[in-house]
Design an enzyme around this catalytic site. Structure first.
Site, PDB file in Angstrom:
ATOM      1  N   LYS A 176     -65.212 -29.724   2.813  1.00 22.06           N
ATOM      2  CA  LYS A 176     -65.118 -28.500   2.012  1.00 22.06           C
ATOM      3  C   LYS A 176     -63.661 -28.070   1.988  1.00 22.06           C
ATOM      4  O   LYS A 176     -63.156 -27.461   2.922  1.00 22.06           O
ATOM      5  CB  LYS A 176     -65.981 -27.362   2.551  1.00 22.06           C
ATOM      6  CG  LYS A 176     -66.177 -26.263   1.477  1.00 22.06           C
ATOM      7  CD  LYS A 176     -66.415 -24.880   2.043  1.00 22.06           C
ATOM      8  CE  LYS A 176     -65.165 -24.144   2.403  1.00 22.06           C
ATOM      9  NZ  LYS A 176     -64.286 -23.799   1.231  1.00 22.06           N
ATOM     10  N   GLU A 251     -57.859 -25.905  14.314  1.00 16.97           N
ATOM     11  CA  GLU A 251     -56.393 -25.884  14.226  1.00 16.97           C
ATOM     12  C   GLU A 251     -56.048 -24.618  13.471  1.00 16.97           C
ATOM     13  O   GLU A 251     -56.274 -24.512  12.270  1.00 16.97           O
ATOM     14  CB  GLU A 251     -55.901 -27.153  13.511  1.00 16.97           C
ATOM     15  CG  GLU A 251     -54.425 -27.435  13.741  1.00 16.97           C
ATOM     16  CD  GLU A 251     -53.567 -26.822  12.666  1.00 16.97           C
ATOM     17  OE1 GLU A 251     -53.019 -25.723  12.915  1.00 16.97           O
ATOM     18  OE2 GLU A 251     -53.454 -27.415  11.595  1.00 16.97           O
ATOM     19  N   CYS A 285     -48.587 -23.773   9.224  1.00 14.96           N
ATOM     20  CA  CYS A 285     -49.039 -23.204  10.493  1.00 14.96           C
ATOM     21  C   CYS A 285     -48.056 -23.488  11.621  1.00 14.96           C
ATOM     22  O   CYS A 285     -47.938 -22.712  12.565  1.00 14.96           O
ATOM     23  CB  CYS A 285     -50.419 -23.742  10.847  1.00 14.96           C
ATOM     24  SG  CYS A 285     -50.514 -25.533  10.883  1.00 14.96           S
ATOM     25  N   GLU A 385     -48.592 -13.818  12.628  1.00 14.09           N
ATOM     26  CA  GLU A 385     -48.239 -14.888  11.699  1.00 14.09           C
ATOM     27  C   GLU A 385     -48.082 -14.310  10.295  1.00 14.09           C
ATOM     28  O   GLU A 385     -48.971 -13.646   9.780  1.00 14.09           O
ATOM     29  CB  GLU A 385     -49.321 -15.969  11.704  1.00 14.09           C
ATOM     30  CG  GLU A 385     -48.966 -17.165  10.848  1.00 14.09           C
ATOM     31  CD  GLU A 385     -50.022 -18.256  10.918  1.00 14.09           C
ATOM     32  OE1 GLU A 385     -49.647 -19.428  11.046  1.00 14.09           O
ATOM     33  OE2 GLU A 385     -51.226 -17.924  10.859  1.00 14.09           O
TER      34      GLU A 385
END
Length: 483
Positions: A176, A251, A285, A385
């Site tokens: 997906k 992750e 990331c 972040e």
């Protein structure tokens, strides 16, 4: 492979059990972030369609698990070669739906995932599928059906990092992709079919997380869920998977430090630090978004940063001179602007950039590359972040420098990546061993320089590892066969 223009087109089907199945779900628009125009639509799969994809994967699993490892690895290698062969077209697709400059996407977004698949195939040949122990042997066997949920920022790379090891492990997969940038996944499904991967071994379901994604994760027939995404998404997947004791590999995010020691060569450090922070417009990331510098070199480093960042060229992803493209969406740009404005209100000092749109790019979700200093560990900019082109400079006292640099590097809840710079590589490695991060890069080494090295994080950066033999570990069950 069709021409790139044919790949950027409406899709009404899902790839289930080796055939295209028309979806009953509503269409989801795919927007070109450089033009703000809808360029295609893909289906928002229903929960029933997600379950059908799992059913196809379950049916295909026994035969695929019984296929010899060498044959499974060869299919993966062929898929990597197929990606390489379609690189020009796929780079154009990535430039259109993600916004990364095409000339950069060609290497980072297509050729790297192609090599990930080939490296994984090679790792399968050396993997310890069977190991002797005193009373018998340890066997590593396919876990079963895998659900791979992948993000929009590096879509093909994240697909390859999950699909390759799952397939060589003997698992079947339901993929997906992010509904924000799904067109590349359609191309990959077609290439997997052309590579001869049997029906049902690779299935593609597009749609939203709350509907298709959650239906996949809740399915008790799924053995492993591997997700790359936000901490919030990872926590939700872990919560849903827990009901069936389904294994998860997560992750997640990062707030990674790039540590500059007092003997580091700034001619090398500053250009690399800018690239490491602003790659893909900061939408990575593992971007090194905190530059941790010695106090006695702070001013010089900041001067060099301003000069280097001010020279970066934002532009159309199909312009060969463009170094940064737009952010993925209006929503993401507003999120990044919110971080910049918060940093200003918190008292951080902006050196270059800012939240205003670039004057020469009135259309597109562009954000100027921005650098702050005076970013203390308590500020949101040091802890949260941003996922955009914003670099935070943090200074540490000169004495005892290395210890304080490590403390500053470790001052977040994340631990995905880090960098260390020194004229003495052994000194840099000594500092690197003390940083709590899953991957520490010495003197500018990049993740792509060692695609067999494990990738994953400490703390809120996730669970598990990807790439190389460690990536295969996530998709096997370990059996002790004694006697």
């Amino acid at each position: 492979m069709s021409a790139a223009t044919a790949l950027v087109a409406d899709r009404a089907e899902l790839w289930i059990g080796g055939r295209w199945v028309t979806s009953a779900g509503a269409p989801i628009p795919v927007v070109n972030p450089a033009t703000e125009q809808v360029v295609a639509h893909v289906p928002s799969a229903t929960a029933a369609e997600a379950e059908a994809a799992v059913t196809a994967a379950v049916a295909a699993w026994p035969a695929w698990a019984a296929t010899p490892v060498a044959e499974r690895a060869e299919f993966v290698r062929k898929l990597g070669d197929a990606l390489e062969g379609a690189a020009d077209d796929l780079a154009a697709v990535i430039a259109t739906e993600v916004g990364m400059p095409r000339h950069l996407a060609l290497a980072a977004q297509v050729r790297v995932p192609a090599e990930v698949l080939r490296v994984t195939a090679t790792a399968a040949a050396k993997y310890p599928w069977r190991e002797p122990v005193a009373a018998g042997e340890v066997r590593r066997e396919p876990a079963g059906v895998v659900v791979a949920i992948t993000p929009w920022n590096m879509p093909l790379h994240q697909i390859a990092a999950k699909l390759g090891p799952a397939l060589v492990a003997g698992c079947t997969v339901v993929l997906k992709p992010s509904e924000v940038a799904p067109l590349n996944a359609y191309a990959l499904a077609e290439l997997a079919h052309e590579a001869g991967i049997p029906p049902g071994v690779v299935n593609l379901v597009t749609g939203t997380g709350p509907v298709a994604g959650e239906a996949l994760v809740r399915d008790p027939r799924v053995a492993v869920v591997s997700l790359t995404g936000s901490v919030r998404s990872g926590a939700r997947v872990a919560e849903l998977a827990a009901a069936n004791i389904t294994r998860v590999c997560l992750e997640l995010g990062g707030k990674s430090a790039n540590v500059v020691l007092d003997d580091a060569p700034l001619d090398l450090v500053v250009p690399a630090a800018v690239q490491q922070a602003f790659f893909n417009s900061g939408q990575a990331c593992n971007a090194l978004t905190r530059l941790v510098v010695p106090g006695n070199r702070h001013d010089e480093i900041c001067e060099r940063l301003v000069e280097t960042v001010a020279a970066l060229r934002l532009g159309d992803p199909f312009d060969p001179a463009a170094e940064l493209g737009p952010l993925i969406s209006e929503r993401q740009r507003e999120t990044v602007r919110g971080h910049v404005r918060k940093a200003l209100s918190d008292g951080a000092r902006m050196l270059v950039g800012g939240p205003e749109a670039p004057g020469d790019l009135p259309v597109g979700y562009y954000h100027r590359p921005t650098v702050f200093t005076g970013v203390t560990p308590d500020l949101a900019l040091a802890r949260e972040e941003v996922f955009g082109p914003v670099l935070a400079v943090q200074a540490y006292p000169d004495s005892p420098g290395d210890a304080l640099a490590v403390d500053l590097a470790n001052s977040t809840d994340y631990g995905l990546a880090a960098g260390v710079w020194s004229a003495d590589p052994e000194r840099a490695r000594a500092v690197g061993t003390r940083i709590r991060a899953g991957q520490v890069k010495i003197n500018g080494v990049r993740t792509r320089d060692s695609l067999d090295a494990p990738f994953g994080g400490y703390g809120r950066s996730g669970l598990g590892r990807e790439l190389g033999r460690h990536g295969i570990d996530e998709f096997v069950e370990i059996k002790s066969l004694l006697g």
